[in-house]
Structures are given as C-alpha cells and as structure tokens.
Scaffold this motif. Structure first.
Motif: not given
Length: 552
Positions: A253-273
């Motif tokens: 659960i990552t409410p901050d969209a910028a943080m979600r994108f950073a995590r996705f870019s770092a490979g921490e997420c397989d899928i970003m909502s």
C-alpha cells in the motif's frame, strides 16, 4: 509495523518465514522467490474485506476478484455476461424469475478458525443476498449494516424472494422485470460468501470476522493485513478456475503516487496502480510497459442539494460555468482524459451526443448568481478525496484550481479532506457542501452510472452524494431498467441525461483511461473493460531479465 510500504526484500523474507532475514544475501532471497511473489503497489487501504459493505474501487480491487467470485462475470475483454459460480441460468418469459444452476465442485477457502466440509451450494447464495436485504438476518447489522450498492440499486424493493430449488439451483424472484439484472449480479457487491463459515462464527460469537477474516471461492486466500502497509494473499490451489501461477500476492500500500512510481522504477513493484499522467508520459518516453484500456468512468463535482444555496438550480449552473475544465484537463490529467458532458461515457450505447457541454463563462456565471440573489457571493466547502484514482489523479490540485476559479465570481471555497474511510463515511452522512468524487463502472450497462449515483433510492442510502432526488428522472431510469427493448431503453436514457444536464446536480469533469505499469517480465495480467484487475493468470516470463533490485 511501520505504515511505510515494505520493500520486496523484506516481503520475500516475511513470506519465507525467515527469523533472521538479514542473515541471508538479499539478492539470493529475491532470486529464489521471484517466480512465486507478485508485488502490486496499490494506491490505498481497503475500507473492508467484504465488497458488500463498500463502494470504493480501492476496496473492490482488494477483494472482489482476488478473494471472491460472483454468480456471473464477463467474457475476457468484453462486457458480455459469462458463467462464473453459476454454470447456466434461465429467465422466465415475464422477466421476473432468474434460476441459476451452480457449478459442481467449487471449493471455499479455509483459515485457522474454519475448515469447510462442503462445496458451494444454494445456501451460500441465499446467505450472501439475504444478509443484505433482510433487516432480521443475524448478520445484517454486523460491521454497521450499511450496504450502499445493494440499496442504491433499489434491490431491497426489486428482489421479492430467493428460493432454494435444490442444493445446486437457486431462484431469484423479482417484483418487476429488470433488464440489467445479470449485469448487476456481475458487480462486486454480489460476491458469494460461505454460509457454513457464518455458522461457525456464530458458534464462536465472532460474527464480525466474516468481514475482517474473509472466506471466499476466489483465486487467492486472504492471509494477513497490516493497515496502511500491506495485504498478503496466497494462491488457492483448489480454485475452480485453476490454481494461480504465482504463489504469493502482496498489495504493498503506497498512497503517494510519486513514491509508487519510484518504487516501480527501482523494481520494488511488479505492477503499479494508477500512475499519474506525468508517469505515463515518462513511461512512453522510456518505452516502459503500459497496460491501458478506455475508461468506463467519470469524475464529478457533486453539489449537496440539501444544503443551501445548492438547492437552487441557478446556483448549481453558475458554479458549473465558473470552472475551467480545459485547464484542469491540462494540469491534472496532462491531457490524457476527455471532458465529460454526461455521467455516461461516450463509449456507451446510451450516451446522449445531443447534450451540450457546459461552457466556461465567468460573466454568465455571475449573472446567474445575481438572478438567484447571490450577487455578493457566499462561502462553500469543497471536499476533495484524499486518494488518487484513475478518474481523478489529484483531487487536491483540482480543488485548488476550482477554488481560484470560484473566487472570480465572488464565491469563497474551503478545501476539506480526511483519511479515506472517514471521508466516505462523512460524505455518506451528507456533511459536505460539495464533493469531488468519481465512479468506475462495475458493469457494462448504462444503468450502472445512473441508478447507484443519481436515483432517489441512492440519495437515501447509497452513493448519490448530491442527495438529488428528481421523480421524473427516477421514473425514466426505472422505465429503462424494466424494458427489454434496447431502443426504448436508449430513449429513456437519452431523456434522463438531458434532464440531468438541466438540473445540474453535478458538474461532470472527465473520463480517463484505466492504466497500470508493469515490469517487462510480467505476463497474463488482465484489466476487464470495467477496470477490474485480475491476477489469477499472471506469471513471470523467464526470458526477460527483471530490473536490478535496490537492496539498500
């Protein structure tokens, strides 16, 4: 547990049950678990783990198609009704009786408190609907006793009875014909719960666990929830649709969209909502994987007509004219949406092309306010939803832009927001002056935009946050639901949309595409036409090399 989102390394360690996760090289953990763990960076925490109780897309995403199933669903990529828990159905000639034959061998999940002794039968279907419709039902008042979708659709009046024909057959008896009834049964609120589990919980005097420790028939079993941090599911090996290819599914659960994108870019997420429009632009520039479908949704600004001065249609029209939606489209959506003229999107067969768009006109807005007796303006509240959704990527920014527009016509606006659950509860109580919200369609029928959001029934106990109840409008949408002639239904909906535009209980803002970002090795992910995210066929393509993991 910290409310910060967990990294993939910590998640894999927790799933592996490692007491000393830092004692093993983190890269080895990630490598060993890569094929079995899918991390989905979601935008918010669910309000409940029972879709009967909620109406938010965030909650539906976490429950309806992971933990549960419905009697019917959609064929992949379409809004054509297909079998799910029901293998077939028959409709009486007069359209008031629907008999469903249930699939054989559909298993329920279990947990530490419950081991099922039987497969799905008619008792489960009857329990799932009677809990919602009968105030005398022992589970009706559990978890608050509010069933927003059921009552906003008027199903308490529509469903007269539900009969058990046999263990594997159940019949719904309706008070009138209802053309979209099958589509209604494909929506999340119609998820089927276990009656046997309910009996066990009654014996334990823990009725509330049915909503917090959910049991369903879906592809994933609920395992654990850390509020505002993560939800953990595991594959249900006995799923009637075939065991999922991934073994563990985690919503980080990552409410901050910028943080979600950073995590996705770092490979921490397989899928970003719900990537922001700017993230989609960056993704396209860098040739990242985007899964996108046309948006069957609407963002809107609802005026609470029970609170003056919103009872006056001229005030509602004036405020609508005062908002520069072209500027909002550019600043909030990065032009990756279209201005909404109607609650129903243009892709619907019932869309009214003849309804004219509200034009931005400050002078005319001032004139209408003067005619209504408010030449000196007034002060209002704009409630801005605190989470990001497809239909509204940034409600706070939108509210701030609207605040500036309203100031030009002498109207002062205060912006109010709360934590998502509190926000929805207070809006449902009608405490707002006006509210920025939206709707992702639950099914492909146009009734799904009008009945739950604008009917008189939904004004009393559902999602009609304008609290607008217009008898003529209500009769039009009722006529449309009762007719089986699609051309007649269309004419009713065209008239209803024209009346909606005249009365202006909302300013419709935008229709936006539904988008996800995926890592290059993720395959099999499906977004249904109504925006449901389905993970049961997801796997990793071993021919691709996943992004390097940030192990800091």
């Amino acid at each position: 547990m910290s409310s910060q989102p967990l990294t993939r390394t910590l998640l894999t360690a927790l799933l592996s049950g490692l007491a000393c996760w830092s004692c093993q090289p983190q890269g080895d953990i990630a490598s060993n678990q890569r094929d079995s763990l899918l991390v989905y960076c979601s935008e918010g925490s669910p309000d409940a783990f029972n879709p009967q109780l909620v109406s938010s897309g965030t909650s539906y995403d976490a429950t309806a198609h992971t933990i549960y199933n419905q009697l019917v669903t959609y064929n992949s990529g379409t809004t054509d009704i297909a079998p799910a828990l029901a293998e077939s159905w028959k409709i009486s000639d007069d359209g008031t009786r629907y008999r469903f034959k249930l699939k054989e061998g559909v298993n329920f999940h279990g947990n530490q408190d419950f081991t099922p002794t039987r497969t799905l039968n008619a008792d489960d279907v009857i329990f799932s609907f009677n809990r919602q419709r009968l105030s005398s039902h022992p589970f009706h008042e559990v978890s608050g006793g509010r069933y927003p979708y059921f009552y906003s659709q008027g199903l308490d009046q529509l469903i007269l009875d539900i009969n058990k024909v046999s263990d594997k057959e159940v019949e719904f008896v309706l008070s009138r014909p209802e053309s979209p009834f099958l589509a209604i049964l494909a929506t999340p609120f119609a998820s089927i719960l276990s009656a046997e589990y309910a009996e066990v919980l009654q014996g334990l005097d823990r009725l509330e666990w049915i909503d917090s420790k959910p049991i369903g028939t879906g592809p994933f079993r609920f395992k654990r929830y850390e509020p505002d941090s993560y939800i953990r599911y595991e594959a249900f090996e006995d799923y009637f649709g075939g065991a999922p290819k991934i073994k563990d599914l985690v919503y980080s659960i990552t409410p901050d969209a910028a943080m979600r994108f950073a995590r996705f870019s770092a490979g921490e997420c397989d899928i970003m909502s719900n990537p922001l429009p700017v993230h989609l632009r960056i993704a396209r520039q860098n040739k990242l994987n985007i899964l996108e479908i046309p948006g069957f949704n609407v963002a809107y600004w609802a005026f609470n007509v029970e609170k003056p001065p919103f009872h006056d249609v001229k005030v509602r029209q004036a405020l609508s004219m005062a908002i520069n939606r072209e500027a909002i489209l550019k600043a909030v959506y990065d032009r990756q949406a279209q201005i909404a003229t109607s609650p129903i999107p243009p892709s619907s067969w019932a869309y009214n092309k003849q309804v004219s768009r509200v034009r931005y006109n400050t002078q005319q807005a001032k004139q209408l306010l003067a005619e209504a007796g408010y030449e000196n303006g007034f002060t209002i509240d704009i409630w801005a939803m605190p989470i990001q959704r497809t239909y509204n990527p940034n409600a706070r920014k939108m509210a701030e832009m609207m605040q500036q527009d309203l100031e030009k016509i002498g109207v002062k606006a205060r912006i109010i927001s709360y934590e998502w659950g509190t926000f929805l509860a207070r809006v449902a109580q009608g405490l707002h002056h006006s509210v920025l919200l939206g709707w992702n369609a639950d099914n492909g029928d146009p009734s799904n935009f009008l009945n739950p959001l604008l009917s008189c029934a939904s004004a009393r106990s559902g999602n009609n946050y304008a609290k607008w109840c217009h008898p003529t409008f209500d009769q039009l949408i009722l006529n449309a639901s009762q007719s089986s002639d699609i051309e007649k239904r269309k004419q009713y909906y065209l008239q209803a949309q024209a009346l909606f535009k005249e009365e202006a209980p909302w300013l419709t803002i935008a229709h936006a595409n539904k988008s996800l970002l995926t890592q290059p090795d993720v395959t099999g992910l499906v977004i249904s036409p109504v925006g449901n995210v389905e993970f049961d066929k997801v796997s990793f393509n071993k021919g691709e090399t996943p992004p390097d993991e940030d192990t800091n």
